[in-house]
Scaffold this motif. Sequence first.
Motif, short mmCIF file in Angstrom:
data_model
loop_
_atom_site.label_atom_id
_atom_site.label_comp_id
_atom_site.label_asym_id
_atom_site.label_seq_id
_atom_site.Cartn_x
_atom_site.Cartn_y
_atom_site.Cartn_z
N LYS A 22 48.06 31.94 44.95
CA LYS A 22 48.35 32.05 46.38
C LYS A 22 49.36 33.14 46.69
N GLY A 23 49.93 33.70 45.65
CA GLY A 23 50.88 34.78 45.85
C GLY A 23 52.29 34.31 46.19
N TYR A 24 52.62 33.06 45.88
CA TYR A 24 54.00 32.61 46.09
C TYR A 24 54.86 33.06 44.94
N LEU A 757 36.58 38.62 38.57
CA LEU A 757 38.02 38.38 38.52
C LEU A 757 38.74 39.42 39.39
N VAL A 758 39.54 38.95 40.32
CA VAL A 758 40.28 39.86 41.19
C VAL A 758 41.77 39.71 40.90
N VAL A 759 42.41 40.78 40.50
CA VAL A 759 43.84 40.70 40.17
C VAL A 759 44.66 40.72 41.47
N ALA A 760 45.60 39.76 41.54
CA ALA A 760 46.39 39.64 42.77
C ALA A 760 47.50 40.70 42.80
N ARG A 761 47.12 41.90 43.00
CA ARG A 761 48.13 42.96 43.19
C ARG A 761 47.69 43.90 44.32
N GLY A 762 48.62 44.72 44.77
CA GLY A 762 48.31 45.63 45.88
C GLY A 762 47.93 44.85 47.11
N SER A 763 46.80 45.25 47.72
CA SER A 763 46.41 44.60 48.98
C SER A 763 45.92 43.16 48.78
N ASN A 764 45.61 42.85 47.50
CA ASN A 764 45.11 41.50 47.23
C ASN A 764 46.23 40.49 47.00
N ARG A 772 38.91 41.73 50.23
CA ARG A 772 38.00 42.68 50.90
C ARG A 772 37.12 43.38 49.87
N GLY A 773 35.85 43.52 50.18
CA GLY A 773 34.92 44.28 49.31
C GLY A 773 34.40 43.49 48.13
N VAL A 774 34.70 42.22 48.05
CA VAL A 774 34.22 41.42 46.92
C VAL A 774 33.09 40.52 47.40
N ASP A 782 46.32 36.82 38.18
CA ASP A 782 47.33 37.87 38.14
C ASP A 782 47.46 38.37 36.71
N SER A 783 48.06 39.50 36.55
CA SER A 783 48.09 40.13 35.23
C SER A 783 48.82 39.24 34.23
N ARG A 784 49.81 38.52 34.75
CA ARG A 784 50.60 37.65 33.90
C ARG A 784 49.72 36.53 33.32
N MET A 785 48.86 36.05 34.18
CA MET A 785 47.99 34.95 33.78
C MET A 785 47.10 35.37 32.62
#
Length: 800
Positions: A22-24, A757-764, A772-774, A782-785
């Motif tokens: 969720k980006g928290y 898989l969409v990495v939660a960085r930048g606009s995501n 967007r675009g998926v 996330d990269s950490r995950m």
Amino acid sequence: MAIQKKHGKGRLDKWYRLAKEKGYRARAAFKLIQLNKKYGFLEKSKVLLDLCAAPGSWCQVAAECMPAQSIIVGVDLAPIKPIPRVISFQSDITTEKCRATIRQHLKHWKADTVLHDGAPNVGTAWVQDAFSQAELVLQSLKLATEFLIEGGTFVTKVFRSKDYNPLLWVFKQLFNSVEATKPPSSRNVSAEIFVVCRGFKAPKRIDPKFLDAKHVFAELSAPTPNNEAKVFNPEKKKRKREGYEEGDWTQHKEISVTEFINTTDPIAILGTYHKLSFDQSPGGDLALATLGRLEETTDEIRTCCEDLRVLGKKEFRSLLKWRIKVREKFGLVVKKGQATKDEAEEVAEVAPMDEELAIQEELQRIRDQENSRTKKERRKENEKKRKEIVRMQMNMTTPMEIGMEQGGLGDEDSVFSLKRVDRLNARAAMVSGKEAEVESESEEDAESDGDGSDDDGDRLERELDSMYDQYQERREDTDSKLRAKKARKAYETEEWEGFSENDGKDDDGEDSQSDSETTPTADDAQASTHLSNKATLFFDQDIFQGLEDIEDLEDGDSADEMEQDAVPAKGKKSESEKSKTKETKQAKKAAEQSDDSSDDEEVERLEDPRKANGQLDIDIITAEAMALAQSLATGEKRSVDVMDDGFNRYAFRDVDGLPEWFLDDEGKHGKPHRPITAAAAAAIKEKMRAINARPIKKVMEAKGRKKMKAAQKLERLRKKSALLAEDETLTERDKSQAIARLMSRAVKKKPKQQVKLVVARGSNKGISGRPRGVKGKYKIVDSRMKKDIRAQKRLAKKKS
Ligand SMILES: C[S@@+](CC[C@H](N)C(=O)[O-])C[C@H]1O[C@@H](n2cnc3c(N)ncnc32)[C@H](O)[C@@H]1O
């Protein structure tokens, strides 16, 4: 339940993953989300102050939930990366500078909500850590009192330590409602708890002592330990979340018996220590030596002193009685009334609340006591009725007597009850022609070994009884299994309405003692939906067969006449039919009886054991029942033997007048042990395995749906190919080719959709919903995950 780990990879629990998704900035965000879900303070707030806010997940949640244009101010020792709509700065909340900066940011505004999730990072000893946290809470409260609006909300994290209660007391002085809660996302291993204080009273002047750590934590002592609970639940070790007492590093605690004799709070000693020691100290103790020689110090008392943790209520009572006797001998007699008062005062918890609240609590307590007393009485009454029926079943009593009992005659409570007279040792006196006074009814009197003047014994009895009640209530609060069991018991007892007083009344309201109305007929038993399952089963027995005609009997018919009528009615059945039904019913009854003996299998009794056609449908689910059925089937046992077995020392236990704690204790072990054959055990095991191997309902449904779809598909194919076959424009070759094409298309499986898989960085970063675009299926990571999962795989590989 799996134990949650806070360290290492155990840290990466579902909330951690969810927070990443969720980006928290921290999993702590869910704590606030869950608190807000319960209390809903964020939506109502326009100004919020977050103390100890770094890295800022609470601010993120606040920004999401609060109305637009709200003011959110976050402060922490650590820097907080900017968050849209949030003002943050770096400062120590315990300083004057921080206070001034908050004032600058809030200007003339008052905060609707103040949050505090602070945790000092001292990393020293736990005790020290906890204290600093409590101090930090008090500091945050100080800021809250300055910036909160009247009626505002203060949410803070507190650690369960000895400072917890004093803090709660202070909160209660300043807020209308104070509730402590632990959100599901807070780890079980963590001693943290969240206190939500609502309705800030905004007093004009606050006594500085309320917010002074030295004063708050020093003046209020820790709550009195719950010694009664320890006495009644010695074997259950509580996890010491708050750590061990200072200097108390041992598991086994001994104390000299002389201290037990001298103390003013013997219950505390019984609850805290493991052994009362008769061992002499090097210097020698005269009192101890005398104590050992007293005739009251029996072998039983010595054995009880050896291990306090295995004692039951009876033993504790004899220890307490022994203590009183010894004190009397030693000239240490305490004024009785005074002693009770003193002890009550010592054990009572410090009640940190205002008077009104205290009165309300007291009222509630009295109400609860009254409730449990009426419940107990009702239970006793039902038990008596049940026993009477069993006695009737065994021809030990006639239905006439039941009618009498309902009318009050022959009842224990009736005027001419010899049983009660005997309890008071007065029957002998009556026989010898002397007058006996029958006044007291209390059970204590009956148990006081004939010594009616034993006030101490009575007092102890009462105290222990009320403690036992409290202990049971506490257990019910925490033990859901026990609650369920009690509910089941209540269900069974309350459901019983077979012999209510009203049953004996005529339509015109007159109380009728006639047999025809007080005696239930078999039909009644079957038809009445009021009867419990147990009662229905009971009335289904042979003894009630043929009693249908009873209703036709005239009022005042004797029990003998009824029996005479009942016998020929019974005789109407053919012999073979009779023996057949008898056999099956006995087996079923036996199965039910063996079910009764097992606590865990009581669930069955709640369901109606009848099929749609009214026949009993009792499955054999215990090894005991199976063994019994086996022995009946092989002829090893006859139904008469089963009946004979029913007469055992457990069958007609007289529980009248026995205290509840005694019955509870007895109930644990006083059960008949029925032999189980190896074959029966194996059969039941096999049966259970088969049941467990059955797919769950969901899977079955899914399989069914799949089957149905396949059938529909096949049907469509069949129709299409029939159409093709009938098409005269096509050649035979074309037809077979078209049908083959249809078949191959139907058989072809659809390729599985790939999960992107969409990495939660930048606009995501921090988005909710589809990036967007998926297109198609996606998963936000996330990269950490990715690294974490790789590391976990690596570790697992290493281990294997
Ligand atoms: C558990 S974190 C708070 C997490 C935060 N609620 C969130 O959601 O991201 C505890 C914070 O308390 C802060 N803290 C501890 N003592 C403090 C103090 N005296 N003044 C300000 N912040 C403090 C620490 O720096 C730490 O960042």
